[in-house]
Design a protein around this motif. Sequence first.
Motif, PDB file in Angstrom:
ATOM      1  N   ILE A 119       0.850  -1.195   0.000  1.00 18.77           N
ATOM      2  CA  ILE A 119       0.000   0.000   0.000  1.00 18.77           C
ATOM      3  C   ILE A 119       0.882   1.239   0.000  1.00 18.77           C
ATOM      4  N   ARG A 120       0.593   2.168  -0.882  1.00 20.56           N
ATOM      5  CA  ARG A 120       1.369   3.393  -0.978  1.00 20.56           C
ATOM      6  C   ARG A 120       0.509   4.579  -0.540  1.00 20.56           C
ATOM      7  N   LEU A 121       0.887   5.177   0.568  1.00 21.98           N
ATOM      8  CA  LEU A 121       0.182   6.328   1.103  1.00 21.98           C
ATOM      9  C   LEU A 121       1.103   7.539   1.091  1.00 21.98           C
ATOM     10  N   ASP A 122       0.519   8.728   1.070  1.00 23.49           N
ATOM     11  CA  ASP A 122       1.350   9.906   1.213  1.00 23.49           C
ATOM     12  C   ASP A 122       1.767  10.062   2.676  1.00 23.49           C
ATOM     13  N   THR A 123       2.589  11.047   2.959  1.00 24.41           N
ATOM     14  CA  THR A 123       3.184  11.189   4.283  1.00 24.41           C
ATOM     15  C   THR A 123       2.134  11.385   5.357  1.00 24.41           C
ATOM     16  N   ASP A 124       1.177  12.257   5.107  1.00 32.23           N
ATOM     17  CA  ASP A 124       0.153  12.523   6.120  1.00 32.23           C
ATOM     18  C   ASP A 124      -0.739  11.305   6.345  1.00 32.23           C
ATOM     19  N   ALA A 125      -1.101  10.620   5.272  1.00 32.21           N
ATOM     20  CA  ALA A 125      -1.945   9.436   5.417  1.00 32.21           C
ATOM     21  C   ALA A 125      -1.217   8.327   6.164  1.00 32.21           C
ATOM     22  N   THR A 126       0.077   8.172   5.901  1.00 31.45           N
ATOM     23  CA  THR A 126       0.865   7.178   6.636  1.00 31.45           C
ATOM     24  C   THR A 126       0.873   7.499   8.125  1.00 31.45           C
ATOM     25  N   ALA A 127       1.121   8.764   8.461  1.00 30.67           N
ATOM     26  CA  ALA A 127       1.130   9.158   9.872  1.00 30.67           C
ATOM     27  C   ALA A 127      -0.221   8.893  10.519  1.00 30.67           C
ATOM     28  N   ALA A 128      -1.314   9.133   9.793  1.00 29.97           N
ATOM     29  CA  ALA A 128      -2.648   8.894  10.339  1.00 29.97           C
ATOM     30  C   ALA A 128      -2.884   7.409  10.594  1.00 29.97           C
ATOM     31  N   VAL A 129      -2.427   6.549   9.689  1.00 25.46           N
ATOM     32  CA  VAL A 129      -2.589   5.099   9.879  1.00 25.46           C
ATOM     33  C   VAL A 129      -1.772   4.618  11.067  1.00 25.46           C
ATOM     34  N   LEU A 130      -0.558   5.114  11.221  1.00 29.99           N
ATOM     35  CA  LEU A 130       0.261   4.718  12.365  1.00 29.99           C
ATOM     36  C   LEU A 130      -0.395   5.167  13.673  1.00 29.99           C
ATOM     37  N   ALA A 131      -0.922   6.384  13.706  1.00 35.73           N
ATOM     38  CA  ALA A 131      -1.595   6.874  14.909  1.00 35.73           C
ATOM     39  C   ALA A 131      -2.847   6.054  15.203  1.00 35.73           C
ATOM     40  N   GLU A 132      -3.551   5.635  14.166  1.00 34.31           N
ATOM     41  CA  GLU A 132      -4.755   4.827  14.368  1.00 34.31           C
ATOM     42  C   GLU A 132      -4.405   3.448  14.924  1.00 34.31           C
ATOM     43  N   ALA A 133      -3.297   2.879  14.481  1.00 37.79           N
ATOM     44  CA  ALA A 133      -2.861   1.591  15.023  1.00 37.79           C
ATOM     45  C   ALA A 133      -2.511   1.727  16.500  1.00 37.79           C
ATOM     46  N   GLN A 134      -1.875   2.808  16.870  1.00 37.30           N
ATOM     47  CA  GLN A 134      -1.581   3.040  18.282  1.00 37.30           C
ATOM     48  C   GLN A 134      -2.874   3.180  19.083  1.00 37.30           C
ATOM     49  N   ALA A 135      -3.840   3.900  18.527  1.00 33.30           N
ATOM     50  CA  ALA A 135      -5.133   4.048  19.201  1.00 33.30           C
ATOM     51  C   ALA A 135      -5.847   2.708  19.331  1.00 33.30           C
ATOM     52  N   ALA A 136      -5.701   1.835  18.328  1.00 29.58           N
ATOM     53  CA  ALA A 136      -6.325   0.518  18.388  1.00 29.58           C
ATOM     54  C   ALA A 136      -5.739  -0.309  19.526  1.00 29.58           C
ATOM     55  N   PHE A 137      -4.426  -0.253  19.694  1.00 33.77           N
ATOM     56  CA  PHE A 137      -3.820  -0.968  20.816  1.00 33.77           C
ATOM     57  C   PHE A 137      -4.291  -0.386  22.149  1.00 33.77           C
ATOM     58  N   GLN A 138      -4.407   0.930  22.229  1.00 38.86           N
ATOM     59  CA  GLN A 138      -4.883   1.551  23.457  1.00 38.86           C
ATOM     60  C   GLN A 138      -6.321   1.132  23.762  1.00 38.86           C
ATOM     61  N   ALA A 139      -7.155   1.033  22.727  1.00 38.57           N
ATOM     62  CA  ALA A 139      -8.523   0.579  22.918  1.00 38.57           C
ATOM     63  C   ALA A 139      -8.565  -0.873  23.376  1.00 38.57           C
ATOM     64  N   ASN A 140      -7.688  -1.678  22.813  1.00 41.50           N
ATOM     65  CA  ASN A 140      -7.619  -3.080  23.212  1.00 41.50           C
ATOM     66  C   ASN A 140      -7.195  -3.213  24.668  1.00 41.50           C
ATOM     67  N   ILE A 141      -6.206  -2.398  25.078  1.00 38.73           N
ATOM     68  CA  ILE A 141      -5.764  -2.400  26.472  1.00 38.73           C
ATOM     69  C   ILE A 141      -6.907  -1.986  27.388  1.00 38.73           C
ATOM     70  N   ALA A 142      -7.670  -0.978  26.987  1.00 36.14           N
ATOM     71  CA  ALA A 142      -8.789  -0.506  27.807  1.00 36.14           C
ATOM     72  C   ALA A 142      -9.814  -1.617  28.027  1.00 36.14           C
ATOM     73  N   VAL A 143     -10.105  -2.391  26.991  1.00 37.21           N
ATOM     74  CA  VAL A 143     -11.027  -3.524  27.129  1.00 37.21           C
ATOM     75  C   VAL A 143     -10.467  -4.541  28.119  1.00 37.21           C
ATOM     76  N   SER A 144      -9.204  -4.886  27.954  1.00 39.58           N
ATOM     77  CA  SER A 144      -8.564  -5.894  28.802  1.00 39.58           C
ATOM     78  C   SER A 144      -8.548  -5.476  30.271  1.00 39.58           C
ATOM     79  N   VAL A 145      -8.206  -4.213  30.514  1.00 43.80           N
ATOM     80  CA  VAL A 145      -8.134  -3.709  31.894  1.00 43.80           C
ATOM     81  C   VAL A 145      -9.535  -3.647  32.498  1.00 43.80           C
TER      82      VAL A 145
END
Length: 224
Positions: free
Chosen positions: A194-220
């Motif tokens: 997948i080829r994304l521009d710089t801003d879109a790549t940063a948004a996807v990386l931030a969303e993955a971090q948010a997904a892990f945080q959401a997963n942690i919230a469920v677990s806790v």
Amino acid sequence: MDDSPVFSVDQARSTEAPPALATALRHATHDLHRDAERSGVAAQMLRGTITRDQYAGLLRNLLPAYQQIEHGLEQHRDHPHLRALALPAVYRAAALQSDLAALAGPDWAGTLPLLQAGRAYADRIAHATATAPALLIAHGYVRYLGDLNGGQMLQRRLGTALGLDDTALAFYRFEAIPDLAAFRRAYRDAIDAIRLDTDATAAVLAEAQAAFQANIAVSVALAA
């Protein structure tokens, strides 16, 4: 876990050529992945000390997230960044529902609580689907590559710790995938392609971090 260096989302905006997307996602979520394994009922599951009720609660609260990911991928299966990830063979919602029925009976939806953390996780994915579908790349990476990588180990551990047979462990069986290792490589390669521009790549990386945080919230929340 690997010992890859931590990758800051800000690096996605640097002038240097960024790493391939799956590699960037792995680096960006390295610390959060470790934290997720050490938090709440996820840590108990890895230690083999999770209870049957806790495990059923975990599946109940992850199910809406999977449903939203799979709805989003199907809705946007012709999106140029998502068509290679819209693969029903890896979808888990139906398997989760089957396991929940085996664990808690046919009325599981009424007897197992959906916590606020579970709703928030699913709502975040629904918002991504409606407003920025490319963010589903992050959620596919977090959920499906995690399932493909660690599922077999968890299946054995849960079977031993909780005395579960295959009727309650469908979540970890990818019956439509004859070669899990090859499929896992192909899924990572599809993300890397997948080829994304710089801003879109940063948004996807931030969303993955948010997904892990959401997963942690469920677990806790379930551990509490």
